[in-house]
Design an enzyme around this catalytic site. Sequence first.
Site, PDB file in Angstrom:
ATOM      1  CG  ASP A  16      -7.928   0.352  -7.235  1.00  0.00           C
ATOM      2  OD1 ASP A  16      -7.408  -0.599  -6.620  1.00  0.00           O
ATOM      3  OD2 ASP A  16      -8.648   1.203  -6.688  1.00  0.00           O
ATOM      4  CD  GLU A  95      -4.716  -3.359   2.172  1.00  0.00           C
ATOM      5  OE1 GLU A  95      -5.153  -2.657   3.090  1.00  0.00           O
ATOM      6  OE2 GLU A  95      -5.030  -3.196   0.981  1.00  0.00           O
ATOM      7  CE  LYS A 131      -3.295  -1.007  -1.075  1.00  0.00           C
ATOM      8  NZ  LYS A 131      -4.550  -1.100  -1.870  1.00  0.00           N
ATOM      9  CB  THR A 155      -3.490   1.974   1.454  1.00  0.00           C
ATOM     10  OG1 THR A 155      -4.712   2.216   0.765  1.00  0.00           O
ATOM     11  CG2 THR A 155      -3.716   0.910   2.518  1.00  0.00           C
ATOM     12  CG  PHE A 177      -8.278   6.221  -0.109  1.00  0.00           C
ATOM     13  CD1 PHE A 177      -6.975   5.862  -0.395  1.00  0.00           C
ATOM     14  CD2 PHE A 177      -9.201   5.221   0.130  1.00  0.00           C
ATOM     15  CE1 PHE A 177      -6.593   4.532  -0.449  1.00  0.00           C
ATOM     16  CE2 PHE A 177      -8.842   3.884   0.082  1.00  0.00           C
ATOM     17  CZ  PHE A 177      -7.535   3.537  -0.199  1.00  0.00           C
TER      18      PHE A 177
END
Length: 316
Positions: A16, A95, A131, A155, A177
């Site tokens: 990440d 993203e 994303k 996400t 998450f």
Amino acid sequence: MNQLDQLKKYSTVVADTGNVELIKKFSTQDATTNPSLILNAIKLPKYKNLLLKSIEYAKKKNINLKETVSLASNKISVDIGTKILNFIPGRVSTEVDSRLSFNKNLCIFHAKEIIRMYEENGIKRNRILIKLASTWESIQAAKELEKENINCNLTLLFSFAQAKACAQSGVFLISPFVGRIYDWHINKYNLDSINIENDPGVKSVKKIFNFYKKYSYKTIIMAASFRNINQILELSGCDYLTISPTLLSELKSNFNKIDKKLNFTIKNKTYKNKITEEEFRFEHNEDIMATEKLSEGIRQFGYDQKKIEDIIIKNI
């Protein structure tokens, strides 16, 4: 064998970070980026040349300033992603601007623009994950994109309603998450900590995992946003785990034995109650934590996207 290597036997480990040197260090399968990570990367002197090249690329299109900045922003993300792909065997997640999360058509437009630029760099689309925030509009965008072999990573996923809608739309991968759910409960109830057995972020992923496997959904679950290695180890066996460099280092330096915690037997059942838009919005809205964290996450990524654009404008 260190815990990182043990973990790789049970789950696909993803870095990440947008820092190429750290990705090389940990030898992960995939990598994920977001506006916050891209912002940190372009502040480094070694990425200044990529930034300037992205601006020149956009300026050649003879479009207005707003479109130039948007295109340059996507281009810098693509070029950093391209560098990352030189050092991993799998995929990189890039993203779409989170400020577009409630506009299905613009999500599709920017996703295709990102894919086109990767292909200009010689990267095939099967190495990219687009994303998108897990709003209803973005989930529907992902459903359309999958028809063109553009795989998506949904996400900022906090609620079971989001998870159901993603699976039923054939989304390639979701990122529930863990840490942000944990943070919300710590702050909400003024706690010092929560033991791992009662960790609400961990329990959320386990619930999604069991539901997906019971009904044979193909959507990959990539647990994200960890606060400590206990959360990671409690989810060993999850399809994917995306982990920050700090926690990857901790796993690599620890040699205690770990066990596979998530196991499943495919049930091959069919979940007949497909969630409608109205049900999705109501169910998600009923989850106060998920409603607050999704909104907050979109805002935070939007703020960092704006900072990236300010840097681009300063260098035009």
